[in-house]
Design a protein around this motif. Structure first.
Motif: not given
Length: 70
Positions: A20-26, A30-34, A46-54
């Motif tokens: 649910x948290x991931x779906x909310x990010x989408x 707040x996170x890029x997706x395909x 993209x996930x690695x960059x999100x973790x680094x940014x957070x």
């Protein structure tokens, strides 16, 4: 670097959260997706960059006078 496409369940597992948290990010973009047809995928990079940014850096704390300061 492995830049495979992850599904929502895989992203949630890596983040240690519920899907649910991931779906909310989408949903909040707040996170890029395909979009692959009706499926949503997130690139590993993209996930690695999100973790680094957070990531919040630790503060070096030390004792000074009567208390602990940064």
């Amino acid at each position: 670097m492995d830049d495979r496409l992850l599904n929502v369940a895989e992203v949630a597992l890596q983040l240690g959260t519920k899907e649910r948290f991931v779906r909310r990010l989408i949903a909040e973009r707040r996170i890029a997706y395909v979009k692959v047809g009706t499926h949503v995928r997130i690139q590993q990079s993209v996930l690695t960059a999100y973790i680094k940014e957070a990531t919040v850096d630790a503060v070096d704390m030390h004792w000074h006078g009567n208390g602990l300061v940064a």
